[in-house]
Design an enzyme around this catalytic site. Structure first.
Site, short mmCIF file in Angstrom:
data_model
loop_
_atom_site.label_atom_id
_atom_site.label_comp_id
_atom_site.label_asym_id
_atom_site.label_seq_id
_atom_site.Cartn_x
_atom_site.Cartn_y
_atom_site.Cartn_z
N HIS A 1 0.81 -1.21 0.00
CA HIS A 1 0.00 0.00 0.00
C HIS A 1 0.84 1.26 0.00
CE1 HIS A 1 -3.27 -2.76 1.16
NE2 HIS A 1 -4.04 -1.87 0.61
N GLY A 2 2.04 1.20 0.52
CA GLY A 2 2.87 2.40 0.54
C GLY A 2 4.19 2.17 1.23
#
Lengths: 477, 514
Positions: free
Chosen positions: A328-329
């Protein structure tokens, strides 16, 4: 180009549809080529430089896949050569993802640990890179396992670039897309699909512009507040983000599914009322279902799944969720978020094994509270900021009601807007039928359906003026 | 309904909703004032018939930086500065100018640096003023062509402003009174002299700007939008074609900027960027076929010219700048217009003001409730009658005449006109001694009368449109100041305290008041 922008709704989409079905009448491959071109245009609308990257990625993966299929057509499957090509292919995909997404994260940590000052690359993250990388890795693995047929290049390009799902999923599998692209009947205008697609798109649009973007202003205010949040504000900010994320992301999925359906393509469902989940495992069967499927099939099971003993199973669960978080990041907050979910799933597994069972309502409450708190790490700038909000929620900073102003008369928690939104749309998420349940089996429509659709489009135009930069949250991943 | 019908119904209901919304915004939110709120907008509208005029438009920089009267001497033609806040969109200014210019006119654009780098989106102070209580900027919206209006409504005008606009209780009478107030203000502007009348500002005049916060350096203020020409400006540049197609000549020139204390507007560390930026702008403008007059250094002024912002220079410096601009115009071979028609701007403006006032009075008389039999007491006077000329502000006890001639009007109920006469009684008192007042009612002279408590028999034959116009004339109106009684400078004479209306067939009053 955003799905909720008037340019997309009133110009791009109708134009693309018209030309697509017109070209299909001449030759189906023309229609498909048109879809590839407009999908690349759609992708390049944000930044034209991105197009080169996705084209290189498509060319390389298609070539590697074709090579793997050819190798497997020989007598000996899973040869050393095909394995080596698969590994190189996966490394190639992950290297691109790693370079653009994680280099600065690594540099930051190296600088911190070794007290050096390596300059950051400050690369602009190519849009959707996480999504198209995962789709293509799955394709290569399946080519290696002989689970993929040899597709023509145009179909492959369309599978990767098909604009409804390109930017933020659902993460589609070649097996569910390619046969649809090949079906002759899908090349013709289908009024039932057009109407259903329009209806689902309108629901998504409503969720985005009316619900998610409203929660966004409270969530953003709370999470960027310079002052310490007290009990009510902290809960207001946390719950606002919890609902913003759900309505925003599921809105995108609805709109993607709706738009794809207009082209007679059925995309997989990505959300199934996740906040109704009674356990964490149940939640992951309902939230971003195509990502869960990918992580299960291409990470958890290849790691050994639950086939290698209890300890290894727990390790595999933790690894899957930590890597899922990192997907996701590139930040420690995402790693913590993934680890929390991994831990929760392990705990649940342990409980189940010892026969511990909670009443449904307690189980739901516990699950929802956990999810809501874990989203704080997902949203916060850094771990200390997340801990500040959590300490506010625990009452450590006091219990005063808000003075944090969003707009005149609109404070973070004492505003009637946020309270009514939390009540109405919170309850909707918990108790009402979701968009897919409302629309997928719809055959007949009423005048109210028409009015709802036109009112939503109308509001999208007007709300679009106020929220020019209202991107979907999952664009960042 | 079937899938096909569902789509058709959805489409048409959307079209209906959009149309209704556009009509609501146009007719109920951004209403059109009878008289534009701003003097400059009123003047642009009023002078639109003049052929061969010069219009200077930009931000407030133009108001303080160029002397229209001086430039008028060069062009030998009327020059008017139609400029206001630089935050207001240039597009709206161009479109309103387009509506009020003719073949042979000249538009001079001393745009501010920010105009070239303007981003999408509208300034809050602009959007909010379109439909505020006074409808201060409705002129811009109502001067847009129909398609531009739709584009504005659906791409720029926020729903929140529509809602707040709808919440404002708009009252026709209040709006007409506001028009009158503005017309009175315009009269003062025209009377105050040439500079203001032509759209320029007197230093510390009525358009005095709040003290400028000088915590920003001049260059960071001027170039806060960066050094890149924006898409918005390029669109505006294309929009100017509408003017050139009409035969209007367009010239660009640079903005006047002024240093303040130690803050130099074109500093060493930014000068390269400024030069490159200026070259890019000039090339872009010239490639579109427009001439750029002078160079930007010519309108850069030292700190002693600072008025109240980096874009506002003092009057004496504005004259200097205008002289430089005239030299640059000559150098660029910009010809004089030689508009030989004998145009008296002041007279034209006065005539327009009077014409509009008469229209507003007429509308106001129609809008106010008709008078029936009965009394209009002191505190009701200004709410029921239209005091057109020669009256002071309403006071609790009544209202003073001011000057030698005072006129007021009202309309009477139709039921009164079924009788032969309307009996009109006037009550009041005199200041500085009783004097006989010359009275005219509907242009009929009723002689000289003391109006302390006087009735007039008005034949219904003299009444048209239900309307009664009364003129009072005095010969000895003096101000209390003149008489040494107070500081009051109003030349007052008669204090009107009450009006009564009745109707009769034989000239005697009936007492069935209502």
């Amino acid at each position: 180009m955003l799905f909720n922008s008037p340019v997309f709704i009133f110009i791009f989409l109708p134009f693309v549809l018209l030309v697509y079905f017109f070209l299909n009448k001449l030759k189906i491959s023309l229609g498909k080529a048109w879809l590839v071109v407009v999908s690349l245009f759609f992708y390049g609308y944000w930044n034209i430089d991105y197009i080169i990257l996705i084209i290189i990625s498509i060319l390389c993966n298609y070539g590697l896949g074709k090579f793997l299929i050819k190798l497997n057509n020989g007598t000996e499957k899973y040869t050393l050569l095909s394995k080596s090509i698969l590994i190189k292919g996966i490394i190639f995909n992950l290297a691109i993802l790693f370079y653009y997404k994680y280099t600065d994260f690594i540099i930051t940590n190296v600088n911190y640990i070794f007290e050096v000052e390596i300059s950051m690359l400050n690369l602009l993250l190519p849009l959707a890179i996480s999504f198209f990388t995962f789709q293509q890795i799955a394709y290569l693995v399946d080519c290696y396992k002989s689970d993929a047929l040899e597709y023509n290049f145009l179909n492959y390009c369309l599978f990767v670039t098909f604009f409804p799902q390109l930017i933020a999923g659902p993460i589609v599998h070649h097996k569910e897309m390619m046969p649809q692209f090949n079906k002759q009947i899908n090349a013709n205008v289908n009024h039932a699909n057009l109407a259903k697609g329009l209806f689902i798109f309108a629901i998504g649009l409503f969720k985005k512009v009316i619900i998610a973007d409203s929660f966004a202003q409270w969530a953003n205010t709370g999470f960027s507040s310079a002052t310490v949040l007290q009990f009510w504000d902290a809960w207001g900010a946390s719950l606002s983000y919890t609902f913003q994320l759900y309505y925003d992301f599921s809105a995108y999925a609805d709109m993607a599914i709706g738009v794809a359906l207009m082209f007679n393509i059925v995309l997989p469902i990505n959300f199934n009322s996740p906040y109704k989940a009674l356990t964490i495992q149940d939640f992951w069967h309902r939230w971003h279902m195509t990502l869960s499927r990918w992580l299960r099939d291409y990470l958890y099971i290849p790691l050994g799944g639950n086939r290698k003993g209890a300890i290894r199973t727990y390790i595999n669960v933790m690894l899957t969720f930590i890597l899922g978080g990192l997907w996701h990041g590139a930040a420690w907050t995402f790693i913590v978020w993934g680890a929390l979910h991994g831990l929760a799933l392990c705990t649940q597994r342990l409980w189940t094994q010892v026969g511990f069972k909670l009443p449904s309502i307690i189980s739901w409450l516990l699950t929802f509270t956990f999810i809501s708190v874990s989203w704080i790490f997902f949203r916060a700038e850094d771990i200390p900021s997340a801990l500040h909000i959590i300490s506010g929620m625990l009452g450590v900073n006091g219990y005063n009601t808000s003075s944090i102003l969003i707009a005149p008369g609109n404070t973070l928690i004492t505003s009637p807007y946020i309270v009514s939104y939390l009540i109405i749309f919170g309850f909707s998420a918990f108790f009402s039928r979701n968009s897919m349940e409302l629309s997928l089996n719809k055959i007949r429509y009423t005048i109210w359906d028409s009015l709802m659709v036109s009112a939503v489009f109308f509001l999208a135009i007007l709300f679009g003026i106020a929220t020019v930069d209202s991107e979907f949250l999952y664009f960042n991943f | 309904m079937s899938a096909k019908n569902f789509m058709i119904t959805s489409f048409f209901s959307l079209v209906v909703i959009l149309l209704v919304y556009a009509i609501v915004v146009d007719k109920m939110v951004i209403l059109e004032r009878n008289i534009p709120y701003s003097y400059k907008q009123f003047a642009l509208q009023s002078l639109s018939e003049i052929q061969g005029k010069v219009i200077i438009s930009a931000g407030s920089n133009a108001i303080h930086g160029i002397d229209s009267a001086k430039l008028s001497q060069y062009f030998n033609s009327p020059v008017f500065t139609y400029a206001d806040n630089a935050d207001y969109p240039l597009r709206a200014k161009i479109l309103s100018i387009e509506k009020h210019t003719n073949k042979g006119d000249v538009v001079l654009l001393p745009l501010e640096w920010l105009h070239y780098s303007a981003k999408q989106g509208l300034a809050e102070n602009y959007v909010d003023a379109l439909a505020d209580e006074e409808l201060r900027l409705e002129f811009y919206f109502n001067n847009l062509p129909a398609l531009e209006k739709l584009k504005f409504i659906f791409t720029q005008y926020p729903l929140s402003d529509v809602i707040s606009g709808l919440k404002i209780q708009r009252n026709k009478i209040a709006m007409l009174k506001s028009d009158l107030k503005q017309l009175n203000y315009f009269t003062r502007v025209v009377q105050s002299g040439e500079i203001q009348m032509l759209g320029n500002s007197l230093r510390n005049g009525p358009e005095q700007i709040v003290k400028f916060p000088t915590n920003k350096t001049c260059d960071s203020y001027l170039f806060s939008g960066g050094f890149k020409v924006s898409r918005v400006f390029k669109d505006n540049l294309s929009l100017l074609k509408k003017l050139t197609r009409k035969g209007v000549a367009i010239y660009f020139t640079w903005p006047a900027v002024v240093d303040y204390k130690k803050s130099n507007c074109y500093q060493q560390n930014t000068i390269n960027n400024v030069n490159k930026y200026a070259t890019e702008i000039k090339e872009l403008v010239e490639n579109k076929g427009y001439q750029f007059i002078g160079n930007y250094q010519q309108s850069h002024f030292p700190a002693h010219c600072f008025l109240n912002t980096y874009y506002h220079i003092k009057r004496e410096c504005a004259i200097l700048r205008t002289n430089k601009l005239i030299e640059a115009l000559k150098f660029s071979n910009i010809k004089k217009i030689h508009n030989t028609s004998d145009i008296n701007i002041a007279l034209m403006m006065n005539n327009e003001i009077i014409r509009n006032k008469n229209y507003i009075f007429y509308e106001l008389i129609k809008a106010l409730p008709e008078l029936k039999k009965g009394k209009i007491t002191a505190e009701q006077l200004s709410h029921r009658l239209v005091f057109k000329q020669g009256w002071a502000e309403q006071e609790k006890w009544g209202i003073w005449t001011v000057g030698n001639e005072s006129a007021f009007s009202f309309s009477v109920a139709k039921s009164l006109l079924t009788r032969k006469y309307i009996m009109l009684s006037i009550k009041g008192h005199y200041f500085n001694g009783v004097e006989k007042t010359k009275v005219k009612i509907n242009s009929v002279y009723y002689g000289e009368e003391e109006l302390a408590n006087k009735s007039f028999k008005v034949s219904v034959n003299s009444v048209s449109d239900n309307r009664i116009d009364i003129t009072l004339q005095h010969t000895s109106a003096f101000s209390p100041k003149y008489l040494g009684l107070s500081k009051d400078t109003r030349k007052i004479k008669f204090g009107l305290t009450e009006i009564s209306i009745n109707a009769t067939d034989d000239g005697t009053e009936e007492n069935n008041e209502n």
